[in-house]
Design an enzyme around this catalytic site. Sequence first.
Site, PDB file in Angstrom:
ATOM      1  CB  VAL A   4      -1.000  -0.014   1.173  1.00 29.62           C
ATOM      2  CG1 VAL A   4      -0.319   0.185   2.511  1.00 29.62           C
ATOM      3  CG2 VAL A   4      -2.084   1.037   0.985  1.00 29.62           C
ATOM      4  CE  LYS A  57       5.928  -8.838  -4.312  1.00 32.94           C
ATOM      5  NZ  LYS A  57       6.048  -8.170  -3.002  1.00 32.94           N
ATOM      6  CG  ASP A 102       2.158  -7.882  -3.264  1.00 31.59           C
ATOM      7  OD1 ASP A 102       1.015  -8.156  -2.836  1.00 31.59           O
ATOM      8  OD2 ASP A 102       3.203  -8.259  -2.696  1.00 31.59           O
ATOM      9  N   GLY A 127      10.121  -5.350  -2.980  1.00 34.05           N
ATOM     10  CA  GLY A 127      10.699  -6.624  -2.587  1.00 34.05           C
ATOM     11  C   GLY A 127       9.673  -7.557  -1.975  1.00 34.05           C
ATOM     12  CB  ALA A 128       9.433 -10.972  -1.340  1.00 34.35           C
ATOM     13  N   GLY A 152       3.946   2.232   7.522  1.00 31.18           N
ATOM     14  CA  GLY A 152       3.015   1.604   6.597  1.00 31.18           C
ATOM     15  C   GLY A 152       1.575   1.576   7.052  1.00 31.18           C
ATOM     16  CB  SER A 153      -0.527   0.254   9.024  1.00 35.59           C
ATOM     17  OG  SER A 153      -1.845   0.226   9.513  1.00 35.59           O
ATOM     18  N   GLY A 213      -5.890   0.930   7.206  1.00 28.39           N
ATOM     19  CA  GLY A 213      -7.059   0.726   6.368  1.00 28.39           C
ATOM     20  C   GLY A 213      -7.053   1.488   5.066  1.00 28.39           C
TER      21      GLY A 213
END
EC number: 6.3.3.3
Length: 249
Positions: free
Chosen positions: A17, A37, A50, A110-111, A170-171, A202
């Site tokens: 996000v 990705k 993603d 990345g992952a 990130g959140s 959210g």
Amino acid sequence: MPVLIVTGTGTEIGKTVTTAAVAAAALAAGRSVAVLKAAQTGVRPDERGDAAEVARLAGTVTTAELARFPEPLAPATAARRAGMRPVTPDDVAEAAAKLATDHDLVLVEGAGGLLVRFDAAGGTLADAAALLGAPVLVVAPAGLGTLNSTELTARELSRRGLGLTGVVIGSWPALPDLASRCNLADLPEVAGAPLLGALPAGAAALPPADFRAAAPTWLAPRLDGTWEAEAFRTREAPSGAGTPHAPRA
């Protein structure tokens, strides 16, 4: 910066996000954007990955996915168990460089974290960043425990001579606890780099049009946004923030 590497301090912390928000802000600023990705794991062939999720939220971006492995594991492990060819740092660097020839900004997601292994040789996203000479944006969680993982990531980037553009939360919770609020001051200190944004919890559930309109307000000017770290800290920090901190998260 034609290529920007987006990594996290772990998994499920808002990396995708955040990538979408950076893409949306760049698009709003009139820049062309591609999203790469490096390796998608734990997603079926018919599911949205993603990169597609970034496009859904951000708008008209070029998307590319180098490999998709069925099990939700580190890419090297997932590739081995699936009997598939792994992604290598060279693969990532080559694909990103190609996208950079006709896009103003290429976001390489990345992952998991910076040192999650892509292949049996131990290649990582950090190796791809080094091949590209690209800076890295670190996405971190807000709360308890984030300072240690963020500092470890920043130290590894420094050890490798890689540039750390900054940190994005990130959140950010609607009701942040004390650790989260104190971390607003401590995160840039331990990272040795600026705090460049905070996405509301959210955010991914917003209608895409609302997400695109709001994204620049979550990110600092360095990421084509209008968010101001000092104003955010003043509003969210606990009372007595100027006194010595409690033990770090």
